[in-house]
Design a protein around this motif. Sequence first.
Motif, PDB file in Angstrom:
ATOM      1  N   UNK A 166       1.018  -1.242   0.174  1.00 21.32           N
ATOM      2  CA  UNK A 166       0.114   0.232  -0.139  1.00 21.32           C
ATOM      3  C   UNK A 166       1.166   1.052   0.438  1.00 21.32           C
ATOM      4  N   UNK A 167       2.167   1.284   0.602  1.00 19.74           N
ATOM      5  CA  UNK A 167       2.821   2.483   1.109  1.00 19.74           C
ATOM      6  C   UNK A 167       3.345   2.278  -0.329  1.00 19.74           C
ATOM      7  N   UNK A 168       3.731   1.628  -1.064  1.00 23.43           N
ATOM      8  CA  UNK A 168       4.754   1.932  -2.390  1.00 23.43           C
ATOM      9  C   UNK A 168       3.575   1.777  -3.424  1.00 23.43           C
ATOM     10  N   UNK A 169       2.367   1.987  -3.175  1.00 25.83           N
ATOM     11  CA  UNK A 169       1.738   3.162  -4.349  1.00 25.83           C
ATOM     12  C   UNK A 169       1.178   4.586  -4.026  1.00 25.83           C
ATOM     13  N   UNK A 170       1.570   4.272  -2.901  1.00 22.20           N
ATOM     14  CA  UNK A 170       0.905   6.031  -2.745  1.00 22.20           C
ATOM     15  C   UNK A 170       2.660   6.601  -3.594  1.00 22.20           C
ATOM     16  N   UNK A 171       4.008   6.328  -4.296  1.00 20.53           N
ATOM     17  CA  UNK A 171       4.121   7.084  -4.971  1.00 20.53           C
ATOM     18  C   UNK A 171       3.703   7.211  -6.606  1.00 20.53           C
ATOM     19  N   UNK A 172       3.046   8.014  -7.189  1.00 20.52           N
ATOM     20  CA  UNK A 172       2.972   8.274  -8.528  1.00 20.52           C
ATOM     21  C   UNK A 172       4.690   7.953  -8.976  1.00 20.52           C
ATOM     22  N   UNK A 173       4.299   7.378 -10.629  1.00 22.00           N
ATOM     23  CA  UNK A 173       5.609   6.634 -11.515  1.00 22.00           C
ATOM     24  C   UNK A 173       6.175   6.483 -10.580  1.00 22.00           C
ATOM     25  N   UNK A 174       6.117   5.513  -9.382  1.00 23.35           N
ATOM     26  CA  UNK A 174       7.539   4.364  -8.818  1.00 23.35           C
ATOM     27  C   UNK A 174       7.022   2.902  -9.242  1.00 23.35           C
ATOM     28  N   UNK A 175       7.953   1.989  -9.719  1.00 24.26           N
ATOM     29  CA  UNK A 175       7.489   0.578  -9.924  1.00 24.26           C
ATOM     30  C   UNK A 175       7.723   0.128  -8.798  1.00 24.26           C
ATOM     31  N   UNK A 176       7.050  -0.512  -7.868  1.00 23.66           N
ATOM     32  CA  UNK A 176       7.926  -1.444  -6.828  1.00 23.66           C
ATOM     33  C   UNK A 176       6.792  -3.119  -6.656  1.00 23.66           C
ATOM     34  N   UNK A 177       7.727  -3.446  -6.165  1.00 26.27           N
ATOM     35  CA  UNK A 177       7.145  -4.852  -5.567  1.00 26.27           C
ATOM     36  C   UNK A 177       7.442  -5.270  -3.834  1.00 26.27           C
ATOM     37  N   UNK A 178       6.589  -6.610  -3.226  1.00 21.04           N
ATOM     38  CA  UNK A 178       7.139  -6.516  -1.607  1.00 21.04           C
ATOM     39  C   UNK A 178       7.130  -8.031  -2.416  1.00 21.04           C
ATOM     40  N   UNK A 179       8.296  -8.859  -1.002  1.00 20.44           N
ATOM     41  CA  UNK A 179       8.388 -10.449  -1.825  1.00 20.44           C
ATOM     42  C   UNK A 179       8.577 -10.697   0.080  1.00 20.44           C
ATOM     43  N   UNK A 180       8.290 -12.457  -0.154  1.00 24.29           N
ATOM     44  CA  UNK A 180       8.380 -12.303   1.564  1.00 24.29           C
ATOM     45  C   UNK A 180       8.882 -13.505   1.221  1.00 24.29           C
ATOM     46  N   UNK A 181       9.638 -14.048   1.897  1.00 22.79           N
ATOM     47  CA  UNK A 181      10.447 -15.601   1.754  1.00 22.79           C
ATOM     48  C   UNK A 181      10.261 -15.610   4.328  1.00 22.79           C
ATOM     49  N   UNK A 182      10.167 -17.335   4.017  1.00 21.77           N
ATOM     50  CA  UNK A 182      10.459 -17.358   5.152  1.00 21.77           C
ATOM     51  C   UNK A 182       8.285 -17.612   6.044  1.00 21.77           C
ATOM     52  N   UNK A 183       8.149 -17.351   7.118  1.00 22.62           N
ATOM     53  CA  UNK A 183       7.190 -17.792   7.479  1.00 22.62           C
ATOM     54  C   UNK A 183       6.674 -16.526   8.341  1.00 22.62           C
ATOM     55  N   UNK A 184       5.889 -15.491   7.839  1.00 25.81           N
ATOM     56  CA  UNK A 184       5.761 -14.299   8.868  1.00 25.81           C
ATOM     57  C   UNK A 184       4.916 -14.457   9.775  1.00 25.81           C
ATOM     58  N   UNK A 185       5.182 -13.808  10.600  1.00 23.47           N
ATOM     59  CA  UNK A 185       4.107 -14.195  12.467  1.00 23.47           C
ATOM     60  C   UNK A 185       3.982 -12.114  12.380  1.00 23.47           C
ATOM     61  N   UNK A 186       2.917 -12.264  13.398  1.00 20.51           N
ATOM     62  CA  UNK A 186       2.595 -11.007  14.160  1.00 20.51           C
ATOM     63  C   UNK A 186       3.908 -10.275  15.154  1.00 20.51           C
ATOM     64  N   UNK A 187       4.135  -9.501  14.199  1.00 17.88           N
ATOM     65  CA  UNK A 187       5.365  -8.419  15.556  1.00 17.88           C
ATOM     66  C   UNK A 187       4.573  -7.803  16.350  1.00 17.88           C
ATOM     67  N   UNK A 188       5.892  -7.699  17.612  1.00 15.82           N
ATOM     68  CA  UNK A 188       4.812  -6.865  18.433  1.00 15.82           C
ATOM     69  C   UNK A 188       4.399  -5.472  17.929  1.00 15.82           C
ATOM     70  N   UNK A 189       3.231  -4.300  18.901  1.00 16.22           N
ATOM     71  CA  UNK A 189       3.328  -3.057  17.679  1.00 16.22           C
ATOM     72  C   UNK A 189       4.325  -2.179  17.902  1.00 16.22           C
ATOM     73  N   UNK A 190       5.237  -2.129  18.765  1.00 15.22           N
ATOM     74  CA  UNK A 190       5.923  -1.053  18.608  1.00 15.22           C
ATOM     75  C   UNK A 190       7.149  -1.380  17.539  1.00 15.22           C
ATOM     76  N   UNK A 191       7.167  -2.768  17.634  1.00 16.57           N
ATOM     77  CA  UNK A 191       8.429  -3.009  16.992  1.00 16.57           C
ATOM     78  C   UNK A 191       7.434  -3.103  14.993  1.00 16.57           C
ATOM     79  N   UNK A 192       6.178  -3.038  14.998  1.00 14.13           N
ATOM     80  CA  UNK A 192       5.599  -3.488  13.901  1.00 14.13           C
ATOM     81  C   UNK A 192       5.741  -1.973  13.277  1.00 14.13           C
ATOM     82  N   UNK A 193       4.975  -0.754  14.386  1.00 15.62           N
ATOM     83  CA  UNK A 193       5.540   1.048  13.781  1.00 15.62           C
ATOM     84  C   UNK A 193       7.302   1.276  13.671  1.00 15.62           C
TER      85      UNK A 193
END
Length: 186
Positions: free
Chosen positions: A89-116
Amino acid sequence: AVARERAAAVARERERIGRDLHDDLAQVFSAIGFHVDSARSLPEASDERLRQRLEQIGEMARHGRAVAKNVVWNLRSAGGPDLAARLEDVLRLYEGVAGAVTVSGTPRPLPPAHDSDVMHVAQEALSNAIQHGRARHVGVELVWEDAALRLWVRDDGAGFGEREASEGHFGLAGMRERARRMGGHL
């Protein structure tokens, strides 16, 4: 019950601040962009130096608008969907910029402060790549390991030196502080 009421009050305040920022700051950047675009059509704008300066101002206004949207988005989506989806969603905020997010491993919730903190580090890295490095293609990689999360941001921008980045700017210092707070490093 008290904790729920407090969380609801915090959420309402975040929504209010987000609305105010959108209604004020984002609109200012939009107005600046509009005026720069109209100034480009003036006969005097044929001067190359003036044209370049107007282009820079227009780029700064577009970037400022993206940053303002980013702040509003953060206020409204704290602790929201998974990290990768929010970075997309953040990448989509930038006009004229192509971007992608890739993930490896198993995602898990972060503590709220770390997430921020992870979100802010990623946003600053993207902002630096796009505004200072003039990147047009950006890749964000989240590598989930057993006891760590690695965040990589790669781009096709011009880059910048450590000294140049630290003079009068606080982005890298803030990124380092956030990383240290989580027990990590840049």
